[in-house]
Every structure is written in structure tokens, then in C-alpha cells.
Design an enzyme around this catalytic site. Structure first.
Site, PDB file in Angstrom:
ATOM      1  N   THR A 153       1.236  -0.927  -0.093  1.00  0.00           N
ATOM      2  CA  THR A 153       0.039   0.036  -0.221  1.00  0.00           C
ATOM      3  C   THR A 153       0.887   0.961  -0.089  1.00  0.00           C
ATOM      4  OG1 THR A 153      -0.971  -1.467   1.439  1.00  0.00           O
ATOM      5  CG2 THR A 153      -2.256   1.455   1.337  1.00  0.00           C
ATOM      6  N   CYS A 287      -2.108  -3.566   8.628  1.00  0.00           N
ATOM      7  CA  CYS A 287      -2.764  -2.149   7.930  1.00  0.00           C
ATOM      8  C   CYS A 287      -3.920  -1.625   8.429  1.00  0.00           C
ATOM      9  CB  CYS A 287      -3.556  -3.366   6.642  1.00  0.00           C
ATOM     10  SG  CYS A 287      -2.768  -3.766   5.827  1.00  0.00           S
ATOM     11  N   LYS A 348      -5.751 -10.762  15.563  1.00  0.00           N
ATOM     12  CA  LYS A 348      -7.312 -11.270  15.367  1.00  0.00           C
ATOM     13  C   LYS A 348      -6.380 -12.631  15.268  1.00  0.00           C
ATOM     14  CE  LYS A 348      -6.559 -11.810  10.568  1.00  0.00           C
ATOM     15  NZ  LYS A 348      -7.526 -10.926   9.020  1.00  0.00           N
TER      16      LYS A 348
HETATM   17  C1  UDX Z   1      -7.043  -5.774   6.741  1.00  0.00           C
HETATM   18  C2  UDX Z   1      -8.218  -5.963   5.346  1.00  0.00           C
HETATM   19  O1  UDX Z   1      -9.102  -6.282   5.594  1.00  0.00           O
HETATM   20  C3  UDX Z   1      -7.371  -6.309   4.266  1.00  0.00           C
HETATM   21  O2  UDX Z   1      -8.522  -5.860   3.195  1.00  0.00           O
HETATM   22  C4  UDX Z   1      -6.048  -5.991   3.744  1.00  0.00           C
HETATM   23  O3  UDX Z   1      -5.882  -6.164   2.736  1.00  0.00           O
HETATM   24  C5  UDX Z   1      -5.309  -5.440   5.174  1.00  0.00           C
HETATM   25  O4  UDX Z   1      -5.545  -5.065   6.072  1.00  0.00           O
HETATM   26  P1  UDX Z   1      -6.718  -8.088   8.114  1.00  0.00           P
HETATM   27  O5  UDX Z   1      -5.031  -7.055   8.539  1.00  0.00           O
HETATM   28  O6  UDX Z   1      -6.070  -8.820   8.169  1.00  0.00           O
HETATM   29  O7  UDX Z   1      -6.813  -6.944   6.941  1.00  0.00           O
HETATM   30  O8  UDX Z   1      -7.616  -7.485   8.970  1.00  0.00           O
HETATM   31  P2  UDX Z   1      -9.347  -7.905   8.802  1.00  0.00           P
HETATM   32  O9  UDX Z   1      -9.037  -9.062   9.194  1.00  0.00           O
HETATM   33  O10 UDX Z   1      -9.641  -6.917   7.849  1.00  0.00           O
HETATM   34  O11 UDX Z   1      -9.311  -7.319  10.271  1.00  0.00           O
HETATM   35  C6  UDX Z   1      -8.962  -5.978  10.925  1.00  0.00           C
HETATM   36  C7  UDX Z   1      -9.232  -5.922  12.377  1.00  0.00           C
HETATM   37  O12 UDX Z   1     -10.215  -6.012  12.643  1.00  0.00           O
HETATM   38  C8  UDX Z   1      -8.167  -6.357  13.371  1.00  0.00           C
HETATM   39  O13 UDX Z   1      -7.877  -5.604  13.821  1.00  0.00           O
HETATM   40  C9  UDX Z   1      -9.951  -7.225  14.044  1.00  0.00           C
HETATM   41  O14 UDX Z   1      -9.794  -7.788  15.295  1.00  0.00           O
HETATM   42  C10 UDX Z   1     -10.844  -6.544  13.800  1.00  0.00           C
HETATM   43  N1  UDX Z   1     -12.449  -6.896  13.134  1.00  0.00           N
HETATM   44  C11 UDX Z   1     -12.764  -7.411  12.231  1.00  0.00           C
HETATM   45  C12 UDX Z   1     -13.141  -6.262  13.921  1.00  0.00           C
HETATM   46  O15 UDX Z   1     -13.387  -5.608  15.852  1.00  0.00           O
HETATM   47  N2  UDX Z   1     -14.617  -6.612  14.337  1.00  0.00           N
HETATM   48  C13 UDX Z   1     -15.032  -7.469  12.783  1.00  0.00           C
HETATM   49  O16 UDX Z   1     -15.979  -7.189  12.504  1.00  0.00           O
HETATM   50  C14 UDX Z   1     -14.306  -7.144  11.510  1.00  0.00           C
END
Ligand code: UDX
Length: 466
Positions: A153, A287, A348
Site C-alpha cells: 500500500t 494495515c 485477530k
Molecule cells: C485488513 C483488510 O481487511 C485487508 O483488505 C487489507 O488488505 C489488510 O488489512 P487484516 O489486517 O488481515 O486485513 O485484518 P481484518 O480481518 O480486516 O481485521 C482488521 C481488524 O478489525 C482486526 O483487529 C480485527 O480483529 C478487527 N475486526 C474485524 C473487528 O473488530 N470486527 C470485525 O467484525 C472484523
């Protein structure tokens, strides 16, 4: 135990990923391209291994010689379902190789993917030094016509900046942002919602789009600036959605409503959708925090005060403070000297990544306020400053005044809560992911405190250790 447990935990997911991987491996390849991927982190390694599985000849480059040696022997350090299998297949087929030294690697390339880190730099903007270092290293040896492709990014305008650095009219620059989620990166790569390619040289953008032709995904061909903005716009939207849900959860607590019912009612609306509606201890990971902060800076650079986004970031910090306050209440008001058992440290479930983990952020505040923490995470071991990390979930409950769930690992649902209750000193489980079945906790004689849901109070406990 860590990787094994994760693999068991994600057995279903791994099976699904395998199916995707297998079908990708049997696709008919129209044209195999010679690709170099610079950087073998989550994004680069997934990109390299998946492009090789699509039939391309891929050389992955890294500056870390030890990592290159391990990958060449098929050893993958990161936890990503399906990735080891793809690396193995790529190595066996000869379509995937790992080397040190980008300058030598690119001499025959048709496309060079830049997958090096772009962390948050001073002041919140993305730090482009790694990208620039690669461009400087390979610029004068790239073959004519070879596309330089940004996968990491990068701020809007980076394609233009790279073109200026290269100073070569015969080398197109293409933005091809990744949308990979950790824990499902391989499945996301091989079954994408969309492919975005952007360049001021549309023919080069289309060539990059064609590398994914066998995936039959909708492809958005754009100018460079639009493609670069898509990634930020998408990630910041997700962050705002989460902050919104966390704010609604707070309202639920104050109004006596239940967030699980509110989000169920919202999520069936197709304009809203059901994903990214779970409240939690705040969003984090590698991210969302850096991208929200970078887009704020980008907006600032063109004199736009992006208040909606800065409020989402503030709301995320407020959520962490609210969680800490909730835990303080669970231990009787003061955290100094309180013993807290922590379940989950990764940002996560499904990953061992601690970068910008909300679980870690909450834990650090608890430590700073004088609490004594014992933590367990199925994928995280070793030493973490300020707390004791154990490799058995039941150990965290020993004499704990409260147990706190901070990462949504499914295995926590299967814990024997009666045994946890016997070990605990206090009687409250703070479930910041609304993960557990409150009945299982209540039946064990404990109180369950979720997020945005009514407190379920323990019946009078007997037999707790003191
Ligand atoms: C994210 C984007 O989704 C992805 O498209 C990008 O390319 C990279 O960043 P990622 O970092 O793997 O991906 O995590 P993601 O699954 O999106 O979760 C992000 C954060 O949100 C985590 O801390 C997760 O615990 C939190 N989350 C997610 C929630 O608190 N509730 C939800 O319903 C979903």
C-alpha cells in the site's frame, strides 16, 4: 504447540483453501510470465507462491539471506493456511525460486512486484524508503518494457514518483493493490472479490490484469492515482465501519440494548451487509491503523480535513479505554495489584501477528496501571514485556481476579469453564469479542461481561480458591 494448534483450529478453513489451491493448480494457463517479487513478507510470499501456482515463473527476492535459505528449503515462518503447500508445489515444479539480490534477479523479468514494507513513518505518512531503495537498486538494469508493479500500500502519487526516480520511458509503473486478509491470504488471492490495476500506461495495466486472467475476477482498470486510492478508501471504510459498530455497542450498553440483535437487524440490509459488524477491543493489525493514518495525511496534503476518518481513529482509542475501564470494574475498581488472566494476544484469530494488536494495546495499559497479567495465545509464545506468557490456557486462570478474552480464537469457546472457575479467585469473565457462550460461563458460576450486551451476573459462587 502454537502452529499445530492453529492448524487444528483452522482445519476447516485449510480444507477450503486447499480446494481453491487445487483448482487453481489445474487451471489452463494462457501465458506464463517471468515475474520477480521483491519482499517475502505476508504480501510478497503469498503473491509469489500464488502467481507460481497460476503457472508463472516467479523469483522471490529478499534481503534476509537466512529467510531465503529457509524458504528455498520449503520452510515458511508465517502462519497462513495453504501457503506452505503452495511454496512446496512451486519449489517442486521449479516455477518458484528464492534468491538474495534484486539487481541480478530482475534482468530477465517482464514484471517486478514491489512487496516491501511501507510502515507508518514519522507524522503518520507511509514510509517509502524500502520501496525507493528497491527502485534505486534495480532501476538501470530493468529490461525495456518490464513493468514495475506496486503491491504494497503506497500513497497516491507513488507511481508518478517511481517513474520520476526511474527516469525511463521504456519502463511502465502499475499500481496493483492487494486486499489480502491475514489468515485467509491464499484464499483471498486465489478467489478475489476484484482485481484493481492502475497506470497511466493502460496497456501495461491490462498486462498486469491478465496475470490473474484464470481467476475470472472482476477487474477494474484505472489510472494510477485512482488505483492507489482504492486501497486506502476500502481499508478506511472498514475501519470506520468498525468504529461505528463499537460506538453503537457503547450506546447499547447505556440504553440497555443488545448489540448482537442490533447488528443482526442491520446486517440483513444488503446495503450494509453482515461482515465487519462485530464489536471488539478496537481494530488493529498491520494495515488498518497505518492506512487510516496515511489517508489522513494524504487528505491533509490537499487541504481536506477528513473529520469522519479522524473521528473513527479517536473512537478506536476511546474503545480501548472503555475496555480497560470495564476490566477495572470487573476487579472491583482498581487495577493496581489486580491479577488478570488474558486469553489472546494476536490482533485477530488465525494469525500469530502482534503488529498493532488491540489485545496487546489493552494489555499494556493494564500493565501500566499496575495489574499483573498472565496471558495465553495459541499462536504466540516467548517473552512479552510486563506479562507472563504461558502455554496452557488454564494457567492464566490461577488466582485471577478476572479473565479477559481479547482475541477471538475458537478454542477459547471449548475451555472447561467450571475448571477455570475453580482456579480463579474472582468471578468475572470480560469477553471483549462476544465470543463465548455466556451460558457456559454462567453455568460455571461466573459472571459474563461482553461488549454492548447486558451483563450476565454469576449466581453465588462456591468453591473458588482464595
Ligand atoms: C485488513 C483488510 O481487511 C485487508 O483488505 C487489507 O488488505 C489488510 O488489512 P487484516 O489486517 O488481515 O486485513 O485484518 P481484518 O480481518 O480486516 O481485521 C482488521 C481488524 O478489525 C482486526 O483487529 C480485527 O480483529 C478487527 N475486526 C474485524 C473487528 O473488530 N470486527 C470485525 O467484525 C472484523
Amino acid at each position: 504447540m502454537s502452529l499445530l494448534t492453529c492448524r487444528e483450529e483452522y482445519a476447516g478453513l485449510t480444507a477450503a483453501v486447499r480446494a481453491t489451491v487445487n483448482s487453481a493448480c489445474h487451471l489452463q494457463i494462457m501465458t506464463a510470465a517471468r515475474i520477480v517479487v521483491v519482499g517475502t513478507g505476508y504480501v510478497g510470499l503469498t503473491t509469489g507462491a500464488c502467481l507460481a501456482s497460476l503457472g508463472h515463473r516467479v523469483t522471490c527476492v529478499d534481503v534476509d539471506a537466512g529467510k531465503v535459505a529457509r524458504l528455498s528449503a520449503g520452510r515458511v515462518d508465517i502462519l497462513e493456511p495453504g501457503l506452505s503447500e503452495l511454496v512446496d508445489r512451486g519449489l517442486t515444479s521449479g516455477r518458484l525460486t528464492f534468491v538474495v539480490g534484486a539487481r541480478e534477479a530482475v534482468r530477465e523479468a517482464e514484471g517486478v512486484f514491489l512487496c516491501v514494507p511501507t510502515p507508518m513513518g514519522a507524522g503518520g505518512s507511509a514510509d517509502l524508503r524500502a520501496v525507493e531503495a528497491v527502485v534505486a537498486e534495480v532501476g538501470d538494469v530493468l529490461p525495456a518494457g518490464c513493468a514495475v508493479i506496486t503491491k504494497s500500500t503506497v500513497p497516491v502519487g507513488t507511481s508518478r514518483r517511481i517513474r520520476a526516480m526511474l527516469g525511463r520511458v521504456d519502463v511502465p509503473v502499475v499500481s496493483n493493490p492487494e486486499f489480502l486478509r491475514e489468515g485467509t491470504a491464499v484464499a483471498d488471492f486465489l478467489g478475489p472479490d476484484r482485481i484493481v490495476v492502475g497506470s497511466d500506461d493502460l496497456e501495461a495495466a491490462r498486462w498486469v490484469g491478465d496475470l490473474y486472467a484464470d481467476l475470472s475476477a472482476p477487474t477494474v482498470v484505472a489510472d494510477a492515482a485512482s488505483a492507489e486510492l482504492v486501497k486506502y478508501a476500502a481499508n478506511c471504510f472498514l475501519a470506520m465501519k468498525l468504529s461505528y459498530v463499537n460506538a453503537i455497542a457503547e450506546l447499547c450498553e447505556r440504553l440497555g440494548a443488545d448489540i448482537s440483535l442490533v447488528t443482526a437487524g442491520m446486517g440483513y440490509d444488503r446495503r450494509i451487509g453482515r461482515s465487519f459488524l462485530k464489536p471488539g477491543p478496537g481494530w488493529g493489525g498491520s494495515c488498518l491503523p497505518k492506512d487510516t493514518s496515511a489517508l489522513l495525511k494524504i487528505a491533509e496534503s490537499v487541504d481536506y480535513d477528513f473529520q469522519m476518518l479522524s473521528s473513527a481513529i479517536d473512537e478506536n482509542l476511546a474503545q480501548r479505554d472503555r475496555i480497560v475501564a470495564k476490566i477495572a470494574r470487573a476487579v472491583g475498581g482498581t487495577l493496581a495489584g489486580a491479577r488478570i488472566g488474558v486469553l489472546g494476544l494476536a490482533f485477530k484469530a488465525g494469525t500469530n501477528d502482534l503488529r498493532d494488536s488491540p489485545a496487546l494495546a489493552v494489555s499494556s495499559v493494564l500493565c501500566a496501571l499496575g495489574a499483573e497479567l498472565t496471558a495465553y495465545d495459541p499462536a504466540v509464545g516467548g517473552e512479552i514485556a510486563g506479562m507472563t506468557v504461558v502455554d496452557d490456557p488454564y494457567q492464566i486462570a490461577k488466582a485471577a481476579d478476572a479473565v479477559v478474552v481479547l482475541t477471538e480464537w475458537n478454542e477459547f469457546k471449548r475451555l472447561d469453564w467450571s475448571y477455570m472457575a475453580e482456579l480463579m479467585h474472582g468471578d468475572t469473565v470480560v469477553d471483549t469479542r462476544n465470543l463465548l457462550d455466556p451460558r457456559a460461563v454462567l453455568d460455571a458460576g461466573l459472571s459474563w461481561q461482553g461488549i454492548g450486551r447486558p451483563l450476565k451476573r454469576a449466581p453465588l459462587r462456591q468453591g473458588a480458591l482464595s
